[in-house]
Write a protein that holds these residues in place. Structure first.
Motif: not given
Length: 153
Positions: A54, A59, A61-62
């Motif tokens: 991360l 991201t 969101e991912q």
């Protein structure tokens, strides 16, 4: 179909097959009325959905989506062990590791993906104690790993 599986379906979620263990351990261990899971990751059809850290490769969101998928994998492990998710009395504790770039500090926001799903599905019984920690690397380059402790009937 159990009440919890019906709720999952109503929310648009499908339980995947339980993920296989990747080394010399078991998926779940019971002691008394507690069930401990081994760590799980964000695998879909046996393949990682995301890889890396991360803040560099993955991201926010991912990461949130990865945590949600990991929670579904954990529920799948619990169903395989219990036979019926309605036997879960409550989520007790969620422990998560987030593979993080040195300047990434949003581990709790990432793991909200799992917490949000558990509360959405189980309501009050889905609320849990939690720890979300950053680490420099996780096995197989997974971005997150989550384990659960649940109270069962």
């Amino acid at each position: 179909m159990s009440k919890i599986e019906t709720r999952l379906q109503q929310l648009g979620y499908t339980l995947p097959p339980p993920p296989p263990t990747m080394a010399n351990y078991v998926s779940c261990v019971r002691t008394g009325n507690l069930l401990y899971t081994s760590g799980a990751g964000c695998y879909v059809d046996g393949k990682p959905l995301y890889l890396g850290r991360l803040g560099t490769d993955v991201t926010m969101e991912q990461g949130y989506e990865a945590a949600k998928i990991t929670a579904l994998n954990l529920l799948s492990m619990l169903k395989a062990e219990l036979g019926d998710l309605d036997r879960i009395v409550r989520m007790v504790k969620l422990f998560a590791l987030v593979s993080s770039a040195p300047d990434f500090y949003e581990q709790p926001r990432v793991i909200n993906g799992a917490s949000d799903l558990l509360i959405e599905v189980f309501g009050e019984a889905g609320k849990h104690a939690r720890a979300a920690a950053g680490t420099s690397v996780l096995p197989f380059n997974n971005p997150i790993e989550i384990e659960l402790i649940v109270e069962i009937s």
